[in-house]
Design a protein around this motif. Structure first.
Motif, PDB file in Angstrom:
ATOM      1  N   LEU A  27      50.338  42.506  37.210  1.00  0.00           N
ATOM      2  CA  LEU A  27      48.907  42.259  37.034  1.00  0.00           C
ATOM      3  C   LEU A  27      48.569  42.612  35.589  1.00  0.00           C
ATOM      4  O   LEU A  27      48.517  43.788  35.227  1.00  0.00           O
ATOM      5  N   ILE A  28      48.350  41.610  34.759  1.00  0.00           N
ATOM      6  CA  ILE A  28      48.056  41.835  33.353  1.00  0.00           C
ATOM      7  C   ILE A  28      46.555  42.024  33.185  1.00  0.00           C
ATOM      8  O   ILE A  28      45.754  41.166  33.583  1.00  0.00           O
ATOM      9  N   VAL A  29      46.165  43.149  32.598  1.00  0.00           N
ATOM     10  CA  VAL A  29      44.746  43.481  32.415  1.00  0.00           C
ATOM     11  C   VAL A  29      44.417  43.470  30.923  1.00  0.00           C
ATOM     12  O   VAL A  29      45.049  44.175  30.140  1.00  0.00           O
ATOM     13  N   GLY A  30      43.421  42.692  30.549  1.00  0.00           N
ATOM     14  CA  GLY A  30      43.046  42.594  29.143  1.00  0.00           C
ATOM     15  C   GLY A  30      42.075  43.658  28.711  1.00  0.00           C
ATOM     16  O   GLY A  30      41.174  43.412  27.902  1.00  0.00           O
TER      17      GLY A  30
ATOM     18  N   ALA B 266      41.096  39.036  35.098  1.00  0.00           N
ATOM     19  CA  ALA B 266      40.178  38.592  34.057  1.00  0.00           C
ATOM     20  C   ALA B 266      38.784  39.168  34.278  1.00  0.00           C
ATOM     21  O   ALA B 266      38.448  39.643  35.365  1.00  0.00           O
ATOM     22  N   PHE B 267      37.989  39.111  33.222  1.00  0.00           N
ATOM     23  CA  PHE B 267      36.585  39.538  33.321  1.00  0.00           C
ATOM     24  C   PHE B 267      35.731  38.559  32.535  1.00  0.00           C
ATOM     25  O   PHE B 267      36.208  37.516  32.083  1.00  0.00           O
ATOM     26  N   THR B 268      34.466  38.871  32.395  1.00  0.00           N
ATOM     27  CA  THR B 268      33.453  37.931  31.908  1.00  0.00           C
ATOM     28  C   THR B 268      33.831  37.190  30.641  1.00  0.00           C
ATOM     29  O   THR B 268      33.545  35.999  30.499  1.00  0.00           O
TER      30      THR B 268
ATOM     31  N   HIS C  18      25.431  37.664  34.869  1.00  0.00           N
ATOM     32  CA  HIS C  18      26.327  38.509  35.654  1.00  0.00           C
ATOM     33  C   HIS C  18      27.670  38.677  34.948  1.00  0.00           C
ATOM     34  O   HIS C  18      28.259  37.716  34.463  1.00  0.00           O
ATOM     35  N   GLY C  19      28.149  39.913  34.915  1.00  0.00           N
ATOM     36  CA  GLY C  19      29.536  40.130  34.579  1.00  0.00           C
ATOM     37  C   GLY C  19      30.364  39.887  35.835  1.00  0.00           C
ATOM     38  O   GLY C  19      29.827  39.843  36.945  1.00  0.00           O
ATOM     39  N   TRP C  20      31.677  39.723  35.683  1.00  0.00           N
ATOM     40  CA  TRP C  20      32.509  39.475  36.860  1.00  0.00           C
ATOM     41  C   TRP C  20      33.946  39.900  36.601  1.00  0.00           C
ATOM     42  O   TRP C  20      34.372  40.104  35.470  1.00  0.00           O
ATOM     43  N   PHE C  21      34.687  40.051  37.702  1.00  0.00           N
ATOM     44  CA  PHE C  21      36.118  40.331  37.656  1.00  0.00           C
ATOM     45  C   PHE C  21      36.814  39.357  38.609  1.00  0.00           C
ATOM     46  O   PHE C  21      36.276  39.038  39.673  1.00  0.00           O
TER      47      PHE C  21
END
Length: 321
Positions: free
Chosen positions: A32-35, A91-93, A247-250
């Motif tokens: 799981l690659i997290v930026g 990913a995120f926003t 909205h932000g999101w994941f």
């Protein structure tokens, strides 16, 4: 007798092989690659779902941080990875926003990825120091319009949804705003606390301990409903109906052309992980709302979100850099 396999035989064989391949997934640990950096909301959420996914899928699910460039470094790595489901992006926003803020990306945020599952959406909170003359959004608007000088807003992350919230507030309220950029949320909050900057749209998890300690006041939430973290803070839309919620999101994405069976298996494991009480409690504490669904629903969300940020960039006359 015909010694050559018929078309029907070949088709059946292909289906059997596809079924075997699907049943075999995963065959090795999943990355799981997290930026984002370790310890933040994105990283913490990734580690919590990874724990449950490991139990469900029978292979270790390992979180790897690739922070930098607004998530672009991590996204580029996943876009170039084999489409076998063993390398995924949390990913995120900024994933959908960056296309409107940057002239050139090393990947297409939609075409180069397979949507797997939306995790959550998150709201920000408008805060001021407790000694400031604001108790709600009406106070901010009244003072802003009466003052000869624009109100100052701290920007904890240039190009973030919090930054867009500031643009939207000025646009929808008619109150002149001067943006004061900072290299991160912590220094931005520090200057709000010190009285050097008037206000700030802040992430819930960063603002909550300061509000609970009586150092900051939560004036409003940027979402369209109240949240458990700040039950007394009304949505901005109650005061400014034309305010457009950002909205932000994941969410979790894989490389393009991920096999459907693999995508379904990953989606099911993620949805199960998101239903765990500790994950729900963590999200609620951070002002987030779980928003799991099918890969198709996530795909539709991503497409709409990219269009939303493009419209915001045009409305606020933001030039891509």
């Amino acid at each position: 007798m015909n010694r050559f396999p018929t078309r029907r035989t070949l088709l059946c064989a292909a289906l059997v092989l596809a079924s075997v391949a699907a049943q075999a997934f995963p065959t090795k640990p999943i990355r799981l690659i997290v930026g984002a950096s370790a310890g933040g909301t994105t990283d913490t959420l990734a580690r919590e779902i990874a724990e449950d996914m490991t139990k469900t899928l029978g292979q270790p699910v390992i979180v790897e941080n690739r922070a930098g460039a607004g998530g672009n470094i991590a996204a580029q790595e996943v876009a170039r990875a084999p489409a076998d489901g063993h390398t995924l992006l949390v990913a995120f926003t900024s994933h959908t926003m960056n296309a409107s803020l940057m002239k050139q990306l090393p990947y297409d945020p939609i075409a180069d990825f397979t949507p797997v599952a939306l995790l959550a959406r998150v709201s920000s909170v408008l805060v001021a120091r407790t000694g400031a003359p604001y108790r709600n959004v009406r106070d901010v608007i009244a003072r802003g319009k009466a003052s000869k000088h624009p109100l100052t807003f701290a920007i904890g992350g240039t190009g973030s949804s919090l930054h867009m919230d500031t643009y939207e507030f000025e646009h929808s309220s008619g109150v002149p705003v001067m943006q004061v950029p900072f290299k991160g949320t912590s220094p931005a909050l520090a200057d709000v606390l010190a009285g050097h900057v008037d206000l700030m749209f802040a992430p819930v998890n960063g603002a909550r301990p300061l509000v609970q300690a009586g150092k900051l006041r939560a004036l409003a939430v940027a979402g369209n409903r109240r949240i458990a973290a700040f039950p007394d803070a009304a949505p901005i839309t109650e005061t400014i109906p034309r305010y457009t919620t950002n909205h932000g999101w994941f969410g979790v994405l894989g490389p393009a052309k991920l096999p459907e069976e693999t995508t379904r298996a990953l989606n099911a494991a993620i949805v199960k992980a998101m239903q765990q009480p500790k994950v729900k409690a963590r999200l609620e504490a951070d002002g987030s709302t779980p928003e799991t669904g099918s890969p198709e629903q996530f795909a539709a969300f991503l497409s709409a979100d990219a269009k939303h940020w493009a419209a915001q960039a045009r409305a606020f006359r933001i030039q891509p850099e």
